[in-house]
Design a protein around this motif. Structure first.
Motif: not given
Length: 351
Positions: A281-291, A338-349
């Motif tokens: 339902r939800r995908l977090y994409i960890a982006r590397d800071a390059d082109a 924390r500020i980048q997660l959807a509120p409902q995913d705070g439990c993953f911390n």
């Protein structure tokens, strides 16, 4: 993962596995003593006898095929196998001969005659093929108390929960480009798997002999086998998943979000082509800071949204999340995420 992949006599392995399966509960009570029976299954934390409930061993069923007695799956690590694997991992064995002897001891069978017959020749497989990747992973050992642990600690990674997709090979072949001689170096070997948990490839990171960093070779990282669409996985994804390029990047994220399933696609191009679970339902994409990271993020976001999956970016302060972890520490990394997660995913911390 399968002990049969390392077996010099496949018929012997099949017969031992069959006999063990006839006594599946007794095998589990002996080698997985930290678990317990639940209905038709034995549940335990993992194949190394860690307390928990994520691994399920089937105690009854047909002798072979789907649902066979003795077959097991770890929902947390996506590992699977039979009771020979249980003996190997729970006893910390590496060579199949030792696994077979321990199985015979448990079953009260005679010891194998070491000189009774000529050794069969291992069937060659094409270099770099999925079969070669499977053999390499099977020949490697769990990472606990190895140079892989030392290497990852030196990279700031100390939470190695659900790291069954990583193994250690003490003398992994390294072939330089051109005509240079083949060398052997210790290596971190990662299993690349498909969505069903089948190993399709392997990724090697050659290490310095003291584990302080990568080996001093031209290309210390190489992959083999089938990679497109697949990944190195940490935890089993259902509806939420975090993905990114590098193994160390995703392990760094997992230090901050220990309960979130993650996958490392190994490169920007492979990240863009990653296959996604149908239940997501939800995908977090960890982006590397390059082109290349920006391009991969855009392509995977488009594919995810077309499939009805919400795609969210996780952006590091530096080049990637392993750089962030080493530069700022785990607490600062958690605050960044924390500020980048959807509120409902705070439990993953929390763990």
């Amino acid at each position: 993962m399968s002990a049969r992949g390392r077996c010099r006599d496949a018929r012997d392995a099949s017969e031992l596995s069959r006999r063990l399966a006839c006594h599946a509960e007794a095998v589990c009570r002996h080698y997985l003593s930290n678990g317990r029976r639940q209905g038709c299954y034995w549940t335990v934390g993992d194949v190394r006898n860690t307390p928990g409930r994520s691994m399920f061993v089937r105690l009854s069923g047909p002798e072979s095929g789907p649902g066979a007695a003795g077959h097991w799956t770890d929902a947390a690590s996506a590992e699977y196998g039979d009771l020979l694997d249980v003996i190997r991992e729970s006893c910390g064995l590496v060579d199949f001969h030792d696994v077979a002897e321990e199985a015979r001891r448990f079953l009260s069978l005679p010891r194998a005659e070491p000189h009774g017959a000529p050794k069969p020749v291992r069937t060659p497989v094409p270099a770099g093929s999925p079969e070669a990747a499977l053999r390499l992973f099977a020949m490697s050992q769990p990472i606990r108390r190895t140079l892989v642990e030392a290497y990852l600690r030196n990279r700031g990674v100390r939470n190695l929960r659900d790291a069954g997709s990583l193994r250690f090979h003490p003398r992994c072949y390294y072939r330089p480009e051109g005509d240079g001689p083949t060398e052997t170096w210790p290596a971190m070997v990662a299993a690349v798997t498909d969505l069903e948990g089948r190993i399709t490839g392997a990724h090697r990171t050659w290490l310095a002999r003291n584990g302080s960093g990568k080996a001093p070779v031209d290309t210390p990282r190489r992959a083999m086998g089938g990679l497109l669409g697949h990944a190195v996985r940490f935890g089993a994804a259902v509806d939420v998943l975090a993905v990114g390029e590098g193994i160390e990047t995703m392990l760094s994220l997992r230090c901050a979000l220990p309960a979130m399933p993650m996958a490392a696609a190994l490169s920007a191009n492979h990240l863009a082509a990653l296959l996604l679970p149908s239940t997501l339902r939800r995908l977090y994409i960890a982006r590397d800071a390059d082109a290349a990271g920006d391009t991969a993020f855009a392509a995977l976001t488009e594919r995810a949204e077309a499939a009805g999956i919400e795609a969210l970016a996780l952006s590091p302060r530096m080049g990637d999340f392993n750089e962030d972890l080493r530069a700022f520490g785990i607490r600062a990394l958690r605050r960044t995420l924390r500020i980048q997660l959807a509120p409902q995913d705070g439990c993953f911390n929390y763990r």
